[in-house]
Design a protein around this motif. Structure first.
Motif, PDB file in Angstrom:
ATOM      1  N   ILE A   1      49.692  25.608  81.809  1.00 50.40           N
ATOM      2  CA  ILE A   1      48.998  24.646  80.939  1.00 50.40           C
ATOM      3  C   ILE A   1      49.314  24.939  79.471  1.00 50.40           C
ATOM      4  N   GLU A   2      49.332  26.210  79.103  1.00 48.68           N
ATOM      5  CA  GLU A   2      49.661  26.581  77.717  1.00 48.68           C
ATOM      6  C   GLU A   2      51.095  26.189  77.359  1.00 48.68           C
ATOM      7  N   LEU A   3      52.009  26.313  78.331  1.00 52.77           N
ATOM      8  CA  LEU A   3      53.399  25.892  78.092  1.00 52.77           C
ATOM      9  C   LEU A   3      53.471  24.378  77.885  1.00 52.77           C
ATOM     10  N   LEU A   4      52.757  23.608  78.719  1.00 55.00           N
ATOM     11  CA  LEU A   4      52.753  22.147  78.578  1.00 55.00           C
ATOM     12  C   LEU A   4      52.184  21.740  77.215  1.00 55.00           C
ATOM     13  N   LYS A   5      51.094  22.370  76.831  1.00 56.96           N
ATOM     14  CA  LYS A   5      50.485  22.049  75.533  1.00 56.96           C
ATOM     15  C   LYS A   5      51.440  22.353  74.374  1.00 56.96           C
ATOM     16  N   LYS A   6      52.153  23.456  74.481  1.00 57.53           N
ATOM     17  CA  LYS A   6      53.120  23.853  73.444  1.00 57.53           C
ATOM     18  C   LYS A   6      54.163  22.762  73.221  1.00 57.53           C
ATOM     19  N   HIS A   7      54.484  22.010  74.284  1.00 49.62           N
ATOM     20  CA  HIS A   7      55.482  20.940  74.188  1.00 49.62           C
ATOM     21  C   HIS A   7      54.819  19.556  74.139  1.00 49.62           C
ATOM     22  N   ASN A   8      53.549  19.530  73.672  1.00 45.57           N
ATOM     23  CA  ASN A   8      52.813  18.278  73.448  1.00 45.57           C
ATOM     24  C   ASN A   8      52.630  17.452  74.720  1.00 45.57           C
ATOM     25  N   LEU A   9      52.562  18.127  75.858  1.00 41.95           N
ATOM     26  CA  LEU A   9      52.283  17.446  77.117  1.00 41.95           C
ATOM     27  C   LEU A   9      50.825  17.746  77.472  1.00 41.95           C
ATOM     28  N   THR A  10      49.934  16.925  76.969  1.00 44.26           N
ATOM     29  CA  THR A  10      48.503  17.240  77.067  1.00 44.26           C
ATOM     30  C   THR A  10      47.752  16.374  78.076  1.00 44.26           C
ATOM     31  N   GLU A  11      48.381  15.314  78.582  1.00 43.89           N
ATOM     32  CA  GLU A  11      47.752  14.501  79.633  1.00 43.89           C
ATOM     33  C   GLU A  11      48.302  14.972  80.969  1.00 43.89           C
TER      34      GLU A  11
ATOM     35  N   MET B   1      71.145  11.170  88.800  1.00 40.07           N
ATOM     36  CA  MET B   1      70.333  12.360  89.038  1.00 40.07           C
ATOM     37  C   MET B   1      71.095  13.553  88.461  1.00 40.07           C
ATOM     38  N   TYR B   2      70.439  14.248  87.546  1.00 45.50           N
ATOM     39  CA  TYR B   2      71.122  15.309  86.786  1.00 45.50           C
ATOM     40  C   TYR B   2      70.419  16.649  86.954  1.00 45.50           C
ATOM     41  N   GLY B   3      71.187  17.698  86.706  1.00 47.61           N
ATOM     42  CA  GLY B   3      70.646  19.049  86.728  1.00 47.61           C
ATOM     43  C   GLY B   3      70.760  19.691  85.358  1.00 47.61           C
ATOM     44  N   PHE B   4      69.651  20.203  84.850  1.00 43.88           N
ATOM     45  CA  PHE B   4      69.623  20.898  83.561  1.00 43.88           C
ATOM     46  C   PHE B   4      69.548  22.400  83.836  1.00 43.88           C
ATOM     47  N   ILE B   5      70.604  23.138  83.490  1.00 44.49           N
ATOM     48  CA  ILE B   5      70.620  24.584  83.725  1.00 44.49           C
ATOM     49  C   ILE B   5      69.915  25.272  82.567  1.00 44.49           C
ATOM     50  N   ALA B   6      68.744  25.859  82.873  1.00 46.06           N
ATOM     51  CA  ALA B   6      67.875  26.400  81.829  1.00 46.06           C
ATOM     52  C   ALA B   6      68.236  27.850  81.505  1.00 46.06           C
ATOM     53  N   ASP B   7      68.021  28.212  80.250  1.00 43.39           N
ATOM     54  CA  ASP B   7      68.254  29.593  79.808  1.00 43.39           C
ATOM     55  C   ASP B   7      66.988  30.440  79.874  1.00 43.39           C
ATOM     56  N   GLY B   8      65.825  29.806  79.834  1.00 45.70           N
ATOM     57  CA  GLY B   8      64.567  30.545  79.724  1.00 45.70           C
ATOM     58  C   GLY B   8      64.222  31.338  80.968  1.00 45.70           C
ATOM     59  N   TYR B   9      63.084  31.978  80.916  1.00 43.03           N
ATOM     60  CA  TYR B   9      62.596  32.800  82.035  1.00 43.03           C
ATOM     61  C   TYR B   9      61.955  31.897  83.094  1.00 43.03           C
TER      62      TYR B   9
ATOM     63  N   ASP C   1      58.920  30.148  80.809  1.00 44.02           N
ATOM     64  CA  ASP C   1      58.818  29.728  79.403  1.00 44.02           C
ATOM     65  C   ASP C   1      59.969  28.782  79.044  1.00 44.02           C
ATOM     66  N   ILE C   2      60.496  28.098  80.059  1.00 45.91           N
ATOM     67  CA  ILE C   2      61.622  27.173  79.851  1.00 45.91           C
ATOM     68  C   ILE C   2      61.252  26.126  78.796  1.00 45.91           C
ATOM     69  N   ASP C   3      62.210  25.783  77.953  1.00 44.03           N
ATOM     70  CA  ASP C   3      61.995  24.820  76.865  1.00 44.03           C
ATOM     71  C   ASP C   3      61.933  23.407  77.456  1.00 44.03           C
ATOM     72  N   LEU C   4      60.712  22.923  77.693  1.00 44.30           N
ATOM     73  CA  LEU C   4      60.524  21.622  78.343  1.00 44.30           C
ATOM     74  C   LEU C   4      60.959  20.474  77.443  1.00 44.30           C
ATOM     75  N   SER C   5      60.832  20.635  76.121  1.00 40.32           N
ATOM     76  CA  SER C   5      61.269  19.585  75.186  1.00 40.32           C
ATOM     77  C   SER C   5      62.765  19.371  75.302  1.00 40.32           C
ATOM     78  N   GLU C   6      63.500  20.468  75.458  1.00 41.18           N
ATOM     79  CA  GLU C   6      64.953  20.381  75.612  1.00 41.18           C
ATOM     80  C   GLU C   6      65.315  19.675  76.916  1.00 41.18           C
ATOM     81  N   VAL C   7      64.544  19.939  77.971  1.00 42.51           N
ATOM     82  CA  VAL C   7      64.767  19.295  79.268  1.00 42.51           C
ATOM     83  C   VAL C   7      64.538  17.785  79.147  1.00 42.51           C
ATOM     84  N   ILE C   8      63.449  17.404  78.464  1.00 45.17           N
ATOM     85  CA  ILE C   8      63.113  15.982  78.317  1.00 45.17           C
ATOM     86  C   ILE C   8      64.182  15.261  77.487  1.00 45.17           C
ATOM     87  N   ASP C   9      64.662  15.894  76.421  1.00 44.96           N
ATOM     88  CA  ASP C   9      65.735  15.301  75.605  1.00 44.96           C
ATOM     89  C   ASP C   9      66.986  15.073  76.444  1.00 44.96           C
TER      90      ASP C   9
END
Length: 820
Positions: A38-48, A206-214, A110-118
């Motif tokens: 939840i804290e990760l979602l909030k950090k990326h402005n995903l509050t609903e 359908m795409y795959g985003f290879i994440a760098d985060g933990y 802690d994957i960067d969700l904003s980067e995934v959405i972009d």
């Protein structure tokens, strides 16, 4: 954008941590893992946020409420019955009116969700899967993308032979709401197994985003410990409650630490906890809220949840304590011990390494706990190998282990099944058969003791008596201390990997269902099934008389005597070879070349029509023709295919992916078809027998997995067609196969297969099992081994030299990639 947290997980592999709470509520660094999400979602402005629930939903609802305290707006959607990942999200369809993100509530990331959405928006994707490179991908879905990131292939929870990439599906998705139109509400539907294959087939973006985060899927107790340690090491960016009073030491409000206590970094001490005089808190310790650690107590690399008490001189080393655990004076627990809620450990008691104690237990004073305080065994490794269960008698497989494994097998039938059990004539196999019977009976099954049989006889008995399953226990004449246990399904085939996993999961989580005492059934004894089995072989012979001279060898006197009697009754002359020779058609390295030469020369010079060597369990045989030529494993597959296609006047034969392509040539000559299977015993058997036993396919099964009946079928065909074994061998076109092994660490196997696929270029690639590359001059198969840190490299070409050259080329590739 809105988010969906999937929080229905039961977490059976995390028990006893999850006995009293759903998996998303298991704390990491003193917060439920879902709170970190939840804290990760909030950090990326995903509050609903929509939250899908199933197991113990009220615990999650009561803890998070409407989410306002965490600065988010949460709504809950509860499944009454399991609906799968996609089915659970479908419940929130009215809430999801635009592109949304799906994330698991029981993984730490802690994957960067904003980067995934972009990335999702730029690609115009309908579904974007967040991917992560992992060393050992067996518990995840593996995914392959092209250079643009578009997904071209994936497979959920592969075996080693199916691993074609080291890129795993994290279960984090960005989805267009139109994907929910592909299935109905209240329908069991899964993203990976059901939805994504449809989108792939329809060529949707359908795409795959290879994440760098933990990212860590907290699937088992080892992963849970590691997630906590990774937080302490700063490998994952999460909010740790409390102040950092010195580097790597976090202390939350209200905590009291006596000045004589020693604290080593990194560690966390939770809210209102009390650390008293001369206590030693070692590195990598996580102490939760309102715990009391009294004088001279100590802990290292241990995790304590809430409201626990460690009295004077209590010691923890690498242990986990759930809520309200009370360790009295001079008690101790060691590496990987896990103690469930509301447990009391009295004075001077010791909990040994790797022990699990379920909630609400009382451990008496001065007791040494060296087995789990609940129904099961302490072993947590994979139980099944390439074939069934194997191990040293009274070391790996003890009577206690066998009883619990029998109970685990019984548990998957939910106490309602008939199971046949048999063993060879060894004393150790008979002893363990009794233990298996005890475990099966304790789960409420009907058990039929088939006595001393060979494995093919047991397979036949399971089909004949219409049992729901079977177990056969055997030893090796080469090593009498080694034991093999085959678990069979209703067709007499070895059980598939899916059922093996279920048994392993029941066994590992110690969750056996025991029936009430008055429901335990009597063991029914079925004597002399071997006589029926032998008569059925004789009754199926079509030719009038067999006048063949057969040279016979086996390490087992039981097989030698039974086979000799059978062949003589059919009119054959039998010469028994007593010298220790060879026991499989694979010609194993341990066999002396001189013994092989002696065997073939014996048949040729004594003018036998054929020679046969039968291995211990009477499943496999090695043939030598009348000219002294050994029928190797690859030649045997081609020979059986030839006989079957001639007998059936076409039809279909099943062969492993590693078999020669000469089988296709033979099938073409006889208007037949070839179905390729994986190399595993289970897959070959399943393809031959499918869900129901058919006569033509049963013939194949018999010839491949029943040396006695299979040999009689071959002799019957020779007699009916007035031909010699050498005539049949000469009908098979020449082929050249080369087999090698190369060392390959477990954590490099996925990478090896992925890179070999990527480098294949214009060559045709198959990924039924491992990776098979077709070239102009032949093919090569790179196959990760399921039991050892090696890859098998198998090649075929128009000459032995080219086949070996192909193998060497890929052996070097595997070695180079795995070491890079």
């Amino acid at each position: 954008m809105k988010a969906v947290i999937m929080a229905g997980g039961e977490g059976t592999r995390l028990r006893p941590l999850t006995c009293s709470r759903p998996k998303p509520m298991v704390p990491v660094a003193n917060k439920p893992v879902m709170e970190h999400i939840i804290e990760l979602l909030k950090k990326h402005n995903l509050t609903e946020i929509a939250v899908t629930l199933q197991y113990m939903p009220d615990i999650i609802k009561e803890y998070f409420n409407d989410g306002k305290e965490l600065g988010v707006d949460m709504r809950y959607y509860v499944e009454n019955t399991p609906l799968g990942t996609a089915g659970s999200v479908k419940n929130a369809e009215d809430f999801l009116d635009d592109t949304f993100i799906v994330i698991s509530g029981d993984a730490l990331t802690d994957i960067d969700l904003s980067e995934v959405i972009d990335f999702h928006n730029k690609k115009g994707s309908m579904a974007t899967l967040v991917l992560k490179k992992v060393d050992i991908p067996l518990e995840y879905g593996v995914v392959v993308t092209d250079d643009d990131g578009r997904i071209v292939r994936f497979l959920e929870k592969p075996s080693w032979g199916e691993v074609f990439s080291d890129t795993a599906n994290t279960g984090i998705y960005v989805l267009s709401p139109e994907v929910l139109s592909y299935f109905k509400k209240n329908e069991m539907f899964d993203f990976s197994k059901d939805l994504f294959p449809i989108l792939l087939k329809e060529n949707k973006p359908m795409y795959g985003f290879i994440a760098d985060g933990y990212w860590c899927d907290i699937g088992d107790l080892a992963a849970y410990r590691q997630a906590n340690f990774d937080v302490l090491d700063g490998k994952v960016k999460v909010n740790i409650s409390g102040k950092q009073i010195s580097k790597g030491i976090w202390v939350d409000e209200g905590a009291e630490i006596d000045e004589t206590a020693t604290i080593e970094a990194p560690c966390i001490i939770g809210k209102n906890s009390k650390i008293k005089k001369n206590v030693h808190i070692g590195s990598y310790s996580v102490i939760g809220e309102s715990n009391i650690v009294e004088d001279r107590a100590g802990l290292k690399r241990s995790i304590i949840w809430k409201n626990c008490i460690l009295e004077s001189n209590a010691q923890l080393r690498g242990s986990i304590l759930c809520n309200k655990v009370h360790f009295r004076e001079n008690t101790s627990a060691y590496e990987n011990a896990v103690i469930g809620d509301d447990t009391t450990v009295r004075e001077n008691a010791v909990i040994k390494p790797n022990i699990k104690v379920w909630p609400n237990k009382l451990i008496d004073e001065s007791v040494e706990v060296n087995s789990n305080l609940v129904w099961g065994s302490k072993f947590t490794r994979t139980i099944f190998g390439n074939r069934g269960v194997a191990g040293e008698i009274n070391v790996d497989i003890t009577p206690e282990y066998a009883s619990k494994l029998g109970a685990a097998y019984g548990a998957v039938f939910k106490g309602k099944a008939k199971v046949g059990i048999s063993c060879d004539r060894s004393n150790s196999a008979n002893m363990l058969k009794i233990s298996f019977i005890s475990g099966l009976l304790s789960s409420g099954l009907e058990v039929y003791d088939l006595g001393n049989l060979l494995l093919p006889m047991t397979r036949s008995a399971v089909r004949f008596y219409k049992f729901d399953g079977g177990i056969h226990i055997s030893t090796s004449s080469e090593d009498m201390a080694r034991l093999f246990v085959d678990f069979l399904d209703k067709n007499g085939s070895n059980i598939d990997r899916g059922l093996e996993r279920k048994i392993e999961n029941v066994f590992i989580r110690e969750d056996f269902s025991r029936c009430e005492g008055d429901l335990i059934k009597r063991v029914e004894v079925i004597p002399d099934y071997s006589k029926y089995y032998l008569h059925s072989i004789i009754n199926n012979v079509k030719s009038q008389k067999m006048n063949f001279r057969v040279a016979l060898f086996s390490n087992s006197d039981f097989i030698t005597n039974t086979m000799s009697t059978l062949l003589k009754e059919l009119g054959c002359e039998v010469g028994i070879i007593r010298q220790k020779l060879i026991n499989t058609r694979t010609i194993k390295q341990s066999t002396l070349a001189a013994d092989v030469r002696y065997f073939s020369n014996y048949i040729k010079t004594r003018k036998f029509d054929l020679g046969v060597s039968i291995e211990d369990n009477s499943e496999k045989m090695m043939l030598v023709d009348n000219k002294g030529r050994i029928v190797t494993e690859d030649m045997f597959i081609a020979l059986v295919s030839l006989i079957l296609l001639k007998m059936m006047n076409g039809g279909m034969v099943v062969v492993p992916v590693s078999a020669s392509q000469v089988v296709e040539k033979i099938a073409e000559q006889h208007n037949g078809k070839v179905l390729r299977a994986k190399t595993s015993l289970q897959d070959l058997m399943a393809k031959m027998l499918c869900s129901e036993v058919k006569e033509g396919m049963l013939e194949q099964f018999t010839m491949h997995f029943d040396a006695m009946a299979g040999l009689v079928r071959i002799l019957d065909f020779m007699a009916s067609n007035d031909c010699k074994l050498s005539d049949l061998v000469e009908m098979i076109p020449d082929f050249h196969i080369n087999r090698k092994e190369v060392e390959c660490p477990w954590n490099a196997k996925g990478k090896v297969i992925r890179q070999i696929m990527q480098e294949a270029g214009k060559d045709r690639v198959e990924t039924l099992e491992g990776v098979k590359i077709h070239q102009d001059r032949g093919w090569v198969l790179v196959l990760p081994d399921a039991e050892r840190p090696v890859c098998k490299v198998i090649s075929e070409s128009y000459s032995a030299e080219f086949a070996e050259e192909l193998s060497d080329l890929y052996v070097n590739k595997v070695r180079e990639i795995s070491r890079s």
